[in-house]
Design a protein around this motif. Structure first.
Motif, mmCIF file in Angstrom:
data_model
loop_
_atom_site.group_PDB
_atom_site.id
_atom_site.type_symbol
_atom_site.label_atom_id
_atom_site.label_comp_id
_atom_site.label_asym_id
_atom_site.label_seq_id
_atom_site.Cartn_x
_atom_site.Cartn_y
_atom_site.Cartn_z
ATOM 1 N N THR A 144 0.837 -1.202 0.000
ATOM 2 C CA THR A 144 0.000 0.000 0.000
ATOM 3 C C THR A 144 0.876 1.258 0.000
ATOM 4 O OG1 THR A 144 -0.255 0.220 2.415
ATOM 5 C CG2 THR A 144 -1.831 -1.202 1.293
ATOM 6 N N ALA A 162 -9.381 -2.975 -1.316
ATOM 7 C CA ALA A 162 -9.081 -2.032 -0.236
ATOM 8 C C ALA A 162 -10.268 -1.106 0.011
ATOM 9 C CB ALA A 162 -7.863 -1.205 -0.610
ATOM 10 N N PRO A 163 -10.378 -0.577 1.234
ATOM 11 C CA PRO A 163 -11.463 0.362 1.526
ATOM 12 C C PRO A 163 -11.323 1.686 0.773
ATOM 13 C CG PRO A 163 -10.091 -0.046 3.492
ATOM 14 C CD PRO A 163 -9.562 -0.911 2.395
ATOM 15 N N MET A 184 -13.664 -1.693 -1.810
ATOM 16 C CA MET A 184 -14.745 -2.241 -0.991
ATOM 17 C C MET A 184 -15.779 -1.136 -0.762
ATOM 18 S SD MET A 184 -12.570 -3.944 2.012
ATOM 19 C CE MET A 184 -11.460 -5.313 1.763
ATOM 20 N N GLN A 189 -17.796 -5.313 -3.560
ATOM 21 C CA GLN A 189 -16.598 -4.744 -4.181
ATOM 22 C C GLN A 189 -16.854 -4.302 -5.611
ATOM 23 O OE1 GLN A 189 -13.313 -7.463 -4.059
ATOM 24 N NE2 GLN A 189 -13.615 -7.937 -1.890
ATOM 25 N N PRO A 213 -8.786 -9.233 1.020
ATOM 26 C CA PRO A 213 -8.460 -7.860 1.408
ATOM 27 C C PRO A 213 -6.990 -7.480 1.237
ATOM 28 C CG PRO A 213 -9.054 -9.190 3.336
ATOM 29 C CD PRO A 213 -9.214 -10.073 2.147
ATOM 30 N N VAL A 215 -4.249 -5.686 2.969
ATOM 31 C CA VAL A 215 -4.018 -5.247 4.349
ATOM 32 C C VAL A 215 -2.724 -4.457 4.394
ATOM 33 C CG1 VAL A 215 -5.304 -7.054 5.540
ATOM 34 C CG2 VAL A 215 -2.963 -7.488 4.855
ATOM 35 N N GLY A 219 -4.413 0.234 3.707
ATOM 36 C CA GLY A 219 -5.410 -0.757 3.309
ATOM 37 C C GLY A 219 -6.280 -1.110 4.491
ATOM 38 N N ALA A 220 -6.712 -2.367 4.558
ATOM 39 C CA ALA A 220 -7.537 -2.827 5.671
ATOM 40 C C ALA A 220 -6.635 -3.163 6.846
ATOM 41 C CB ALA A 220 -8.322 -4.061 5.234
#
Ligand code: SAH
Length: 228
Positions: A144, A162-163, A184, A189, A213, A215, A219-220
């Motif tokens: 990320t 990713a959010p 997301m 998604q 996800p 992370v 990211g998450a």
């Protein structure tokens, strides 16, 4: 591209690859270079040995560490969305098995791929070597954050959801460059493509997605009990 010595027509799997290509074509993939990449890259080298018989089915398969090698039709959609011409320096986030890295290596000039699980990165490196890819580099870290030393990239592919779009990746995207990833949202998604146009960016929505996800810092959050 024809001069690149990758792929192994006589490895006993060429017929399976051709069938997969036909399936992708029937599913709406039109980009000839993308289809050619699937015909050339030996996917069986990127799945665990016990699953090789299923390597050319259009399904995601487990690769350990709670991760999967993505479904070929999904990867083909991603690759088509990147609109590669062959001269790009590409950043991939989420090497996983290394298969998509290999497809990118076939379709672009140079690929840097970041994986957060060192064991997956090591397996991917051996598979990429076995498949004959020489223009790809696998790095271990939090993707990320991107990878500044080699930026800017003309294409960025994030193989996880990713959010939000990680800011460092936007900063490392070249003028005219494309970033493809899954976002997301409240109702699932969505696959998006971001194009850098001068100081601004244009976002296009390309339909639904279904990824594990992403992370990391942008990211998450990490899964419970994990501290990698
Ligand atoms: N495209 C790959 C599959 C990717 S699965 C293939 O075809 O094999 C998603 C991968 O992203 C996993 O390997 C996971 O470990 C990795 N990942 C998740 N978050 C990451 C991050 N922040 N940086 C780098 N890799 C990440």
């Amino acid at each position: 591209m024809a001069a690149r010595r990758i792929g192994s027509p006589g490895d006993g799997y060429a017929g399976y690859r051709e069938r997969l290509v036909e399936q992708l074509r029937a599913g709406g993939i039109e980009n000839l270079a993308v289809l050619r990449a699937f015909a050339e890259i030996p996917r069986h080298l990127f799945v665990p040995e016990g699953l090789r018989a299923r390597a050319y089915e259009d399904v995601a398969l487990p690769i350990g560490w709670g991760q999967t090698i993505s479904q070929p039709s999904t990867q083909a959609r991603y690759l088509e969305a990147l609109e590669l011409r062959g001269d790009e320096k590409v950043l991939e986030v989420g090497t996983g098995s290394g298969y998509q890295t290999a497809l990118l290596g076939f379709l672009a000039a140079q690929v840097f791929s970041i994986e957060r699980v060192p064991e997956l990165a090591a397996t991917a490196r051996s598979a990429l070597r076995a498949a004959g890819l020489e223009n790809v580099t696998v790095l271990v870290g939090d993707g990320t954050l991107g990878w500044r030393p080699y930026a800017p990239y003309q294409a960025i592919l994030v193989a996880a959801a990713a959010p939000q779009v990680p800011k460092p990746l936007l900063e490392q995207l070249d003028e005219g460059g494309r970033l493809v990833m899954a976002l997301m949202g409240n109702s699932g998604q969505e696959l998006i493509r971001i194009r850098r146009e001068g100081r601004s960016t244009r976002v296009e929505r390309l339909g639904t997605a279904n990824f594990l996800p992403l992370v990391g810092r942008y990211g998450a959050p990490l899964p419970e009990g994990e501290n990698r």
